[in-house]
Scaffold this motif. Structure first.
Motif, PDB file in Angstrom:
ATOM      1  N   PHE A   4       0.808  -1.052   0.034  1.00  0.00           N
ATOM      2  CA  PHE A   4      -0.031   0.185   0.012  1.00  0.00           C
ATOM      3  C   PHE A   4       0.764   1.398  -0.081  1.00  0.00           C
ATOM      4  N   SER A  27       2.238   6.062   4.639  1.00  0.00           N
ATOM      5  CA  SER A  27       0.703   6.212   4.679  1.00  0.00           C
ATOM      6  C   SER A  27       0.304   7.371   5.165  1.00  0.00           C
ATOM      7  N   THR A  36      -1.288   0.222   7.880  1.00  0.00           N
ATOM      8  CA  THR A  36      -1.811  -1.150   7.156  1.00  0.00           C
ATOM      9  C   THR A  36      -1.904  -2.281   8.412  1.00  0.00           C
ATOM     10  N   LEU A  50      -3.166  -8.021   4.027  1.00  0.00           N
ATOM     11  CA  LEU A  50      -2.871  -6.841   4.468  1.00  0.00           C
ATOM     12  C   LEU A  50      -4.147  -5.896   4.240  1.00  0.00           C
ATOM     13  N   GLU A 104      -5.798  -2.191   4.442  1.00  0.00           N
ATOM     14  CA  GLU A 104      -5.787  -0.552   4.665  1.00  0.00           C
ATOM     15  C   GLU A 104      -7.057   0.127   4.174  1.00  0.00           C
TER      16      GLU A 104
END
Length: 265
Positions: free
Chosen positions: A79, A83, A89, A106, A108
């Motif tokens: 991702f 972030s 995540t 995972l 997110e």
């Protein structure tokens, strides 16, 4: 199986030992150890204690497998590495046993990705046998002291020479590069020195190419323990505090370069 609210805690630690493509993972009730080696001269271990995970279970006494660390890191950061504030995540890892892949789930922002990474037969690893009884000299230094040293010393040098002594210069780092030799001394009562236990004078050289990978862990750490045994084997233990204040360790073992003659010292 193991769960983490923030996969970045794991990926940043693994990145600190990522100087070869493959790693061997050991899981016990105490947590995970991820080991990377190169040329039978250097070994790096990342320790992720069981308490760091929100959920952590190991059915057998110990579970071992080899994995492509580059692929694992790519999956953990699927991702993206940065972030948005307030988002992280979430990770769930599962490994069913010999011959099975390592499964990563995972999540997110409501998006879920499932990765399956093939595992391999684990390699026989080096045993540096670094028990506390064999340690001759030990220094604990605030990491900023070592970071400054690596910034100031001449990295065109092939070797880093480390002198540890109960007397002056106490702790000296030396390089011998294109611009001549450079020395950096730390008195034992320096503000950067947290502990100083030196029993005898030792001077050993280590290939800078072998120590370079450990600067990744140094950059993340707040303290470093520097230990040597009678043969001059070097142990660098980095204490790393993650964003949640939890503490993990990354350890590097490095064998000394060929013996130095007295004339060179």
């Amino acid at each position: 199986s193991a769960s983490l609210d923030n996969a970045r805690h794991l990926s940043s630690l693994l990145r600190a030992v990522h100087f070869q493509d493959h790693a061997t993972c050991f899981a016990t009730a105490n947590g995970l150890r991820v080991t990377v080696e190169d040329a039978k001269c250097i070994q790096a271990n990342a320790f992720i204690q069981a308490e760091i995970f929100q959920e952590y279970t190991v059915q057998e006494e110990s579970v071992t497998f080899r994995i492509n660390l580059s692929v694992l890191l790519d999956c953990l950061t699927i991702f993206g590495t940065s972030s948005l504030p307030g988002t992280s995540t979430a990770l769930r890892m599962c490994y069913r046993g010999y011959g099975y892949p390592l499964m990563l789930l995972l999540e997110e922002g409501g998006v879920v990705t499932v990765c399956k990474i093939n595992t391999q037969e684990p390699d026989e690893l080096l045993d540096f046998d670094f028990c506390s009884t064999k340690v001759v000299n030990k220094i604990i230094l605030q990491s900023e002291g070592l970071r400054e040293a690596f910034a100031e010393l001449d990295m065109t040098s092939e070797v880093l020479q480390i002198t540890m002594s109960p007397d002056k210069p106490y702790f000296r780092l030396s390089t011998f590069g294109n611009a001549g030799s450079a020395h950096l001394d730390y008195p034992k009562d320096s503000d950067l020195m947290e502990a100083f236990h030196c029993n005898q004078t030792q001077t050993n050289r280590y290939k800078i190419s072998l120590l370079k990978p450990s600067t990744k862990a140094l950059a993340l750490s707040c303290k470093v323990s520097i230990r040597t045994d009678a043969q001059g084997f070097l142990s660098l233990q980095y204490m790393i505090r993650n964003e949640d204040g939890q503490i993990c360790f990354v350890e590097y073992y490095c064998c000394p370069d060929e013996d130095i003659t007295e004339a060179e010292l």
